[in-house]
Design a protein around this motif. Structure first.
Motif, PDB file in Angstrom:
ATOM      1  N   GLU A 136       0.832  -1.204   0.000  1.00  0.00           N
ATOM      2  CA  GLU A 136       0.000   0.000   0.000  1.00  0.00           C
ATOM      3  C   GLU A 136       0.872   1.261   0.000  1.00  0.00           C
ATOM      4  N   ALA A 137       1.998   1.202   0.698  1.00  0.00           N
ATOM      5  CA  ALA A 137       2.916   2.342   0.709  1.00  0.00           C
ATOM      6  C   ALA A 137       3.470   2.591  -0.679  1.00  0.00           C
ATOM      7  N   VAL A 138       3.886   1.527  -1.359  1.00  0.00           N
ATOM      8  CA  VAL A 138       4.421   1.671  -2.717  1.00  0.00           C
ATOM      9  C   VAL A 138       3.361   2.272  -3.635  1.00  0.00           C
ATOM     10  N   ALA A 139       2.154   1.756  -3.565  1.00  0.00           N
ATOM     11  CA  ALA A 139       1.087   2.263  -4.433  1.00  0.00           C
ATOM     12  C   ALA A 139       0.805   3.739  -4.164  1.00  0.00           C
ATOM     13  N   THR A 140       0.867   4.129  -2.903  1.00  0.00           N
ATOM     14  CA  THR A 140       0.577   5.522  -2.546  1.00  0.00           C
ATOM     15  C   THR A 140       1.689   6.448  -3.009  1.00  0.00           C
ATOM     16  N   PHE A 141       2.939   6.043  -2.831  1.00  0.00           N
ATOM     17  CA  PHE A 141       4.046   6.878  -3.287  1.00  0.00           C
ATOM     18  C   PHE A 141       4.065   6.978  -4.817  1.00  0.00           C
ATOM     19  N   LYS A 142       3.637   5.932  -5.500  1.00  0.00           N
ATOM     20  CA  LYS A 142       3.555   6.005  -6.958  1.00  0.00           C
ATOM     21  C   LYS A 142       2.431   6.963  -7.375  1.00  0.00           C
ATOM     22  N   ARG A 143       1.346   6.976  -6.628  1.00  0.00           N
ATOM     23  CA  ARG A 143       0.292   7.957  -6.878  1.00  0.00           C
ATOM     24  C   ARG A 143       0.835   9.372  -6.696  1.00  0.00           C
ATOM     25  N   LEU A 144       1.645   9.543  -5.666  1.00  0.00           N
ATOM     26  CA  LEU A 144       2.251  10.854  -5.426  1.00  0.00           C
ATOM     27  C   LEU A 144       3.154  11.249  -6.588  1.00  0.00           C
ATOM     28  N   ALA A 186       8.990  10.586  -1.770  1.00  0.00           N
ATOM     29  CA  ALA A 186       8.579   9.445  -2.593  1.00  0.00           C
ATOM     30  C   ALA A 186       9.798   8.692  -3.107  1.00  0.00           C
ATOM     31  N   HIS A 187      10.795   9.412  -3.619  1.00  0.00           N
ATOM     32  CA  HIS A 187      12.009   8.747  -4.103  1.00  0.00           C
ATOM     33  C   HIS A 187      12.691   7.962  -2.983  1.00  0.00           C
ATOM     34  N   TYR A 188      12.847   8.577  -1.838  1.00  0.00           N
ATOM     35  CA  TYR A 188      13.575   7.947  -0.735  1.00  0.00           C
ATOM     36  C   TYR A 188      12.853   6.696  -0.238  1.00  0.00           C
ATOM     37  N   ASN A 189      11.565   6.842   0.042  1.00  0.00           N
ATOM     38  CA  ASN A 189      10.828   5.717   0.602  1.00  0.00           C
ATOM     39  C   ASN A 189      10.634   4.592  -0.407  1.00  0.00           C
ATOM     40  N   LEU A 190      10.447   4.934  -1.669  1.00  0.00           N
ATOM     41  CA  LEU A 190      10.331   3.881  -2.680  1.00  0.00           C
ATOM     42  C   LEU A 190      11.649   3.127  -2.830  1.00  0.00           C
ATOM     43  N   ALA A 191      12.774   3.835  -2.724  1.00  0.00           N
ATOM     44  CA  ALA A 191      14.064   3.147  -2.798  1.00  0.00           C
ATOM     45  C   ALA A 191      14.183   2.103  -1.691  1.00  0.00           C
ATOM     46  N   VAL A 192      13.770   2.475  -0.480  1.00  0.00           N
ATOM     47  CA  VAL A 192      13.835   1.546   0.649  1.00  0.00           C
ATOM     48  C   VAL A 192      12.850   0.394   0.462  1.00  0.00           C
ATOM     49  N   LEU A 193      11.629   0.740   0.083  1.00  0.00           N
ATOM     50  CA  LEU A 193      10.591  -0.278  -0.067  1.00  0.00           C
ATOM     51  C   LEU A 193      10.919  -1.265  -1.183  1.00  0.00           C
ATOM     52  N   TYR A 194      11.372  -0.760  -2.317  1.00  0.00           N
ATOM     53  CA  TYR A 194      11.726  -1.648  -3.421  1.00  0.00           C
ATOM     54  C   TYR A 194      12.860  -2.591  -3.018  1.00  0.00           C
ATOM     55  N   ARG A 195      13.807  -2.069  -2.294  1.00  0.00           N
ATOM     56  CA  ARG A 195      14.930  -2.911  -1.876  1.00  0.00           C
ATOM     57  C   ARG A 195      14.431  -4.035  -0.963  1.00  0.00           C
ATOM     58  N   ARG A 196      13.535  -3.716  -0.075  1.00  0.00           N
ATOM     59  CA  ARG A 196      12.989  -4.734   0.834  1.00  0.00           C
ATOM     60  C   ARG A 196      12.145  -5.761   0.093  1.00  0.00           C
ATOM     61  N   LEU A 197      11.542  -5.308  -1.006  1.00  0.00           N
ATOM     62  CA  LEU A 197      10.715  -6.226  -1.792  1.00  0.00           C
ATOM     63  C   LEU A 197      11.532  -6.986  -2.829  1.00  0.00           C
ATOM     64  N   GLY A 198      12.844  -6.793  -2.819  1.00  0.00           N
ATOM     65  CA  GLY A 198      13.713  -7.507  -3.752  1.00  0.00           C
ATOM     66  C   GLY A 198      13.719  -6.941  -5.153  1.00  0.00           C
ATOM     67  N   MET A 199      13.197  -5.726  -5.325  1.00  0.00           N
ATOM     68  CA  MET A 199      13.134  -5.102  -6.656  1.00  0.00           C
ATOM     69  C   MET A 199      14.351  -4.178  -6.793  1.00  0.00           C
ATOM     70  N   LYS A 200      15.505  -4.768  -7.064  1.00  0.00           N
ATOM     71  CA  LYS A 200      16.769  -4.044  -6.995  1.00  0.00           C
ATOM     72  C   LYS A 200      16.892  -2.966  -8.072  1.00  0.00           C
ATOM     73  N   ALA A 201      16.455  -3.255  -9.276  1.00  0.00           N
ATOM     74  CA  ALA A 201      16.568  -2.274 -10.354  1.00  0.00           C
ATOM     75  C   ALA A 201      15.723  -1.040 -10.045  1.00  0.00           C
ATOM     76  N   GLU A 202      14.497  -1.264  -9.577  1.00  0.00           N
ATOM     77  CA  GLU A 202      13.625  -0.144  -9.242  1.00  0.00           C
ATOM     78  C   GLU A 202      14.187   0.656  -8.080  1.00  0.00           C
TER      79      GLU A 202
END
Length: 733
Positions: free
Chosen positions: A643-651, A661-677
């Motif tokens: 839900e956090a990822v979806a909300t930051f993408k909406r932002l 949005a950039h900072y938190n998505l970087a952390v969230l993507y890394r935790r989700l194993g999405m290294k390129a993103e």
């Protein structure tokens, strides 16, 4: 240029030669020739390279087909003016038609070309001269006829745009192949058409040159939003300006619940393209009224330089219409006391003529959908002219005046900024690619107010009463920039008094005086003072001002919200709850109150309630940037990653440059194993995050210029001693 010679050419299916096919063939031959030597600039690169990138980089202009098109494919403005005489006459004097050819723009862009090469001018000309960009004329090897320069933004650049991207700016539009007609199947047909053909098929003409998006603020965002990309400045991404984002955050967009006042939905066009009676032939008029193509705003320099008297007159009338600003000589203090006697006119007060006086002037941005000043505020000048005169008209004290050499005295309170380079020097020539920091920015955001304080002593022997007068003055452009462009000795450029207010002050007792029709009611006067205090970080004073509002207007829910907001800014989260709940009792489900209450709930360890409040805010305002950011953070803190990822993408769909949005998505993507993103978001954050060294550049500039360093302090006073010091600094900016 393709010229139609008969009505039969309209029926392209039966024509001997298809004009669309001919145009495509000619375009390909032309584009192939340009591409052989064209110097592309690669996205993300600091140096120009061959064979990569889009044709407009570091600008964002584009054309359907993604390839170059001859400048001759664009019908001229004169051609359109055969019928649209009113539109043409207005456009010819407007800034859009003169966007390239004036010396003010040419001086700056020529500096860029001289220092970095003509390819980098695409960053500027994507908006100022689109035909030059899409025709490939901004290249060292270009040989195209540049006669189109005289028209800047011509009819067929704006009226060929098929789509825009409001998130990018720097000319983020896509031009269609220029066409003034479509065929029976709606297919765009290039080239000029005889007037008779257009008149016989007005619906097809309208379909070719009119799009619904032209009436939207997003259409304006393509150019009235700009950044300085790394490929331009070899430094880092810097936001240059965004009148569009400021509009989106204003009361006029109806997209932001956090505004201090509300208003009806109004677009950019609703203010700058009002319908007016026609004076010349104009087929586009309805009932004798036509959408203005003067785009009246604040540019008095171009019509003055070009001799466009009507445009200058209309621009001056626009600025002086009385709608935009309110000047309030709100209160007065005397030395030796902290008591503010206010609001003047509504309460009796006493003045000790032997004491030093301090006058509080509140400037309200009342009906402007962007900041004062917007966009390239380093070039424009708006300032407060404050003058005290005695009964004989003798000047007692003055701040905000023009010196004999035409420059504004440095002690003036001006609504401008000071961009500086890495050496801590003012970027005086609009060499934007050298900007590394901003020493200060005193612009007033849309819908807000600022407080300007003046301290002076009335000398012995002065004949009372005294008159205190405050005015907002405006000049386009700053004197030192005019000198850079035109040299010294040029005529004085117009100074427009936008609005003013005077009060007569007696020695001793002063009684209540009637309000003027232009004065705000007392509750609003206190509210504007509170807003000013809040922005100047004076929280105790802001609380007192907002409490006056709630006493005068106990039914005004925003008075209580403002008290809660002040407590939050003051980091008194627990204290903010009561006024916010009072506001919600007056206006259940109010989005502004719920947003601030959500911050209180989260700080009070009630995350689920905070999330519920923010979700309700977004159900009412789905494009509210602050609510999207805070909801994303709340989801993140509750480990609701998806839900956090979806909300930051909406932002990011609203503001792709939001750092949170950039900072938190970087952390969230890394935790989700999405290294390129994650890597992509990390890179964006690093590029857009402020350089830690940037404040030192600002401090170096302020150290060099103590005469104006006062302006960098949120809370400051313009005083006699500062006035005397500023007049001695004849060589300062």
């Amino acid at each position: 240029m393709l010229v139609w010679s008969s009505a039969s050419r309209l029926r392209i299916a039966h024509a001997a030669e298809d004009p669309v096919t001919k145009q495509q063939t000619e375009r390909k031959v032309y584009a192939d020739g340009v591409r052989q030597t064209y110097l592309y600039i690669a996205a993300g690169a600091s140096e120009a390279v061959y064979g990569k990138g889009k044709l407009a980089l570091p600008g964002n202009a584009a054309i359907e087909g993604g390839d170059f098109i001859p400048s001759t494919a664009f019908p001229t403005a004169e051609y359109c003016g055969h019928c649209h005489q009113e539109a043409y006459a207005q456009w010819r004097q407007a800034l859009h038609s003169n966007s390239f050819r004036t010396p003010f723009y040419r001086t700056s862009v020529n500096l860029l070309i001289h220092e970095k090469g003509i390819a980098f001018a695409r960053h500027c000309d994507s908006c100022h001269n689109p035909i030059a960009v899409v025709s490939g004329s901004l290249d060292a090897h270009a040989t195209a006829d540049r006669s189109f320069d005289r028209d800047g933004l011509t009819c067929m650049t704006c009226h060929s745009i098929q789509q825009v991207d409001s998130k990018l700016g720097n000319g983020s539009y896509v031009l269609g192949v220029p066409a003034v007609m479509v065929d029976a199947d709606g297919k765009r047909i290039p080239g000029m058409v005889p007037d008779a053909e257009i008149l016989a098929h007005l619906d097809r003409h309208s379909q070719a040159v009119m799009q619904k998006i032209y009436q939207s603020p997003e259409f304006c965002s393509a150019c009235h939003k700009a950044n300085l990309p790394v490929m331009l400045n070899d430094y880092k991404w810097i936001r240059a300006f965004s009148a569009y984002d400021e509009w989106q955050g204003s009361k006029y967009s109806k997209q932001n619940p956090l505004v201090f006042y509300t208003a009806d939905y109004t677009t950019c066009q609703g203010c700058h393209m009002k319908r007016e009676a026609i004076m010349l032939r104009e087929p586009g008029a309805k009932r004798g009224m036509f959408t203005s193509h003067r785009w009246l705003a604040g540019n008095t320099a171009v019509p003055f330089y070009m001799g466009f008297d009507e445009q200058l007159k209309r621009t001056t009338e626009f600025l002086q219409s009385g709608n935009f600003l309110n000047v309030d000589i709100f209160g007065m203090k005397t030395s030796g006391t902290d008591a503010l006697q206010a609001p003047l006119g509504s309460v009796p007060f006493k003045v000790d003529p032997a004491k030093t006086l301090e006058t509080y002037v509140v400037i309200q941005s009342k009906a402007i959908g962007h900041s004062l000043i917007p966009e390239v505020r380093d070039l424009y000048e708006a300032w407060v002219s404050f003058k005290v005169t005695d009964a004989k008209g003798k000047t007692v004290y003055e701040s905000g005046y023009l010196r004999p050499d035409g420059t504004l005295e440095p002690g003036a309170h001006s609504f401008t900024n000071r961009p500086v380079n890495s050496a801590g020097d003012f970027v005086d020539n609009h060499r934007v690619w050298t900007i590394h920091s901003v020493a200060y920015d005193n612009s007033i955001p849309a819908g807000r107010s600022t407080l300007v304080r003046y301290r002076f002593r009335v000398p012995d022997g002065v004949q009372w009463p005294i008159t205190v007068r405050a005015a907002v003055e405006y000049r386009h452009l700053r004197q030192s920039y005019l000198n850079n462009v035109l040299g010294e000795g040029h005529p004085a450029y117009p100074v427009v008094e936008v609005t003013s207010r005077s009060r007569v002050i007696n020695a001793g007792d002063n009684s209540v005086t009637p309000a003027l029709a232009t004065d705000n009611p007392d509750w609003m006067r206190w509210n504007n003072l509170g807003i000013s205090y809040l922005d100047q970080l004076q929280y105790a004073e802001a609380m007192d001002a907002f409490e006056h509002v709630t006493r005068l207007r106990p039914d005004y829910k925003d008075g209580f919200i403002n008290l809660g907001l002040n407590d939050i800014e003051w980091e008194k989260y627990a204290d903010a709850r009561a006024p916010l709940e009072k506001a919600l009792a007056l206006a259940p489900h109010d989005a502004r109150a719920l947003y601030y209450l959500a911050l209180v709930e989260r700080r009070g360890h009630h995350p689920e309630q905070a999330i519920a409040d923010l979700e309700e805010v977004l159900s009412q305002y789905p494009r509210a940037r602050d609510a999207l950011r805070e909801l994303g953070i709340s989801y993140y803190q509750q480990h609701r990653a998806e839900e956090a990822v979806a909300t930051f993408k909406r932002l990011q769909n609203v503001d792709p440059d939001d750092l949170a949005a950039h900072y938190n998505l970087a952390v969230l993507y890394r935790r989700l194993g999405m290294k390129a993103e994650a890597q992509k978001e990390s890179a964006q954050y690093a590029m857009k995050w402020i350089d830690p060294g940037a404040p030192t550049y600002s401090l170096e500039y302020l150290r060099k210029h103590p005469e104006i360093s006062n302006e960098s302090v949120p809370w400051h006073v313009h005083a006699d001693d500062a006035h005397e010091m500023s007049t001695a600094k004849a060589g300062a900016q």
